[in-house]
Enzyme design. Structure first.
Site, PDB file in Angstrom:
ATOM      1  N   GLU A 193      21.671 -21.111   0.109  1.00 17.53           N
ATOM      2  CA  GLU A 193      21.681 -20.660   1.434  1.00 17.53           C
ATOM      3  C   GLU A 193      20.481 -19.516   1.709  1.00 17.53           C
ATOM      4  O   GLU A 193      20.240 -18.855   0.716  1.00 17.53           O
ATOM      5  CB  GLU A 193      22.942 -19.815   1.698  1.00 17.53           C
ATOM      6  CG  GLU A 193      24.126 -21.104   1.610  1.00 17.53           C
ATOM      7  CD  GLU A 193      25.520 -20.562   2.088  1.00 17.53           C
ATOM      8  OE1 GLU A 193      25.661 -19.250   2.303  1.00 17.53           O
ATOM      9  OE2 GLU A 193      26.707 -21.291   2.261  1.00 17.53           O
ATOM     10  N   HIS A 231      27.195 -20.638   7.465  1.00 22.52           N
ATOM     11  CA  HIS A 231      28.386 -20.181   6.740  1.00 22.52           C
ATOM     12  C   HIS A 231      29.104 -19.013   7.637  1.00 22.52           C
ATOM     13  O   HIS A 231      29.279 -18.042   7.353  1.00 22.52           O
ATOM     14  CB  HIS A 231      27.901 -19.363   5.567  1.00 22.52           C
ATOM     15  CG  HIS A 231      28.894 -19.134   4.369  1.00 22.52           C
ATOM     16  ND1 HIS A 231      28.402 -19.092   2.984  1.00 22.52           N
ATOM     17  CD2 HIS A 231      30.235 -19.101   4.533  1.00 22.52           C
ATOM     18  CE1 HIS A 231      29.683 -18.950   2.354  1.00 22.52           C
ATOM     19  NE2 HIS A 231      30.517 -19.005   3.054  1.00 22.52           N
TER      20      HIS A 231
END
Length: 399
Positions: free
Chosen positions: A260, A283
């Protein structure tokens, strides 16, 4: 008085809890810090609160002798070296329940959007097309939701899904009591073959790495939808892209990814970028104002209970001792190597000094043991020093 450092814009509810408990040495940081700056910021701190971007590895933990406890203001604790924290006598707390509803709502919302082909329809309107066709658009009512991982979040998703009229089936490696009308499926392949929507709610780690892969994707019902709001490592992204390209799946929604971005302006790199039938979110499953407020309170309260009373109930890496009111004049927290005779060695120090033990709790976990000892008289520094000098001692603190 304990020095508290909170990073990554933790909700003000945490500060309110600390302040109400009488703590006023509180420093907050809006974001995470690079390693060198992090070490500097945590010097002298007794308590640190982080979210998912701050990594407390063994090197950082070893360089913080004053640090007593770590709070992860989120569900996951992968960003902390739990073994190193345990070895240095530091319990680690998290918030396993506070964002359950937020994640569950996002999952159901994504299921509805994908069943109705809303992401594609939305894109088409922005591009100047007015496609009112009902082709490929379905209601959630009567569809089968397959939940992989029937824990706090998975079971909540099931309850909400039944309220929408969905049939709920679930698979878990542990035997779980079904809620509502849901049914357990011990065979994962059977669940995949029946579910119109599959949603993942499993922990990270080796046992769940790429559990959704080329083989399991091929077992899914043709035209099904896959949703992952658990951990980025549980889905083989390349295999998912291939299944989408081949038309095996109707669509997918992912809130977590194997790698990420580290900052707001760093783009996500993924083979799924640009697909109109894929929802990609950064997220944010638990990122609602309600959940962040609840997380702030939950974790801060655990940290306060530890600092003020030594309570470790809910710690993820530490022997768990419940709250107990102080029974004497002083309470000593002693963390030791889990060896035969450790408690006798500890109590010999009290006996040699003719100190009466009023109450004592012991629990062990793995390599360490943790003892709360309430003594009748106020403890003096010489007693604490003597306990710290014992060969078995990992850490000793006086409340």
């Amino acid at each position: 008085m304990a020095k508290i450092v909170l990073l990554e814009n933790i909700h003000p509810s945490a500060v309110e809890v600390f302040t109400a408990a009488g703590f006023d040495d509180i420093t907050t940081h809006a974001g995470s810090l690079p390693p060198d700056a992090l070490r500097d910021a945590l010097q002298g701190a007794s308590v640190v609160g982080i979210r998912s971007r701050t990594h407390l590895d063994a090197g950082i933990i070893e360089g913080l002798p004053d640090l007593r406890v770590i709070g992860c203001f989120c569900i996951g604790t992968n960003q902390v070296d739990l073994d190193s924290a345990m070895a240095h006598g530091m319990p680690v707390f998290n918030a396993p329940f506070s964002n359950t509803r937020s994640v569950a709502e996002l999952v159901l919302a994504e299921a509805i959007l994908l069943l109705r082909r809303i992401p594609e329809k939305n894109l088409r309107v922005h591009q100047g097309h007015w496609d009112k066709s009902a082709s490929g658009a379905f209601e959630t009512r009567g569809k089968t939701l397959g939940i992989i991982g029937y824990g706090n979040i998975g079971s909540q998703v099931g309850i909400l899904a039944e309220a929408l009229g969905m049939r709920v089936i679930f698979h878990d490696v542990e035997t779980k009591l079904p809620l509502g009308n849901s049914r357990a499926y011990p065979d994962l392949s059977a669940l995949l073959a029946e579910a119109d929507v599959v949603t993942l709610h499993v922990p990270g780690g080796v046992s769940t790495e790429n559990i959704i892969n080329e083989a399991t994707l091929s077992q899914m019902k043709r035209g099904a939808i896959l949703i992952n709001a658990s951990r980025g490592t549980v889905v083989d992204i390349a295999a998912l892209r291939a299944a989408l390209d081949a038309g095996l799946l109707r669509g997918a929604a992912l809130d977590v990814f194997p790698v990420e971005p580290k900052s707001v302006d760093e783009p996500l790199k993924s083979p799924l970028i640009g697909l109109p039938n894929v929802i990609l979110t950064p997220h944010i499953g638990g990122s609602t104002m309600e959940s962040q407020e609840n997380i702030g309170k939950e974790v801060a309260e655990k940290l306060v209970r530890y600092i003020q009373g030594g309570t470790t109930k809910g710690a993820v890496n530490f022997p768990e001792l419940p709250h107990q009111d102080l029974a004497g004049a002083s309470r000593i927290l002693h963390v030791h190597r889990n060896e035969p005779g450790a408690l006798a060695t500890l109590n010999a120090v009290f006996a040699q000094r003719k100190i009466n033990i009023v109450s004592q709790q012991l629990q062990t976990k793995g390599r360490i043991g943790y003892v709360l000892t309430d003594i009748a008289d106020p403890a003096d520094p010489a007693l604490v020093d003597a306990l710290r000098q014992l060969p078995i001692t990992v850490r000793c603190d006086l409340l």
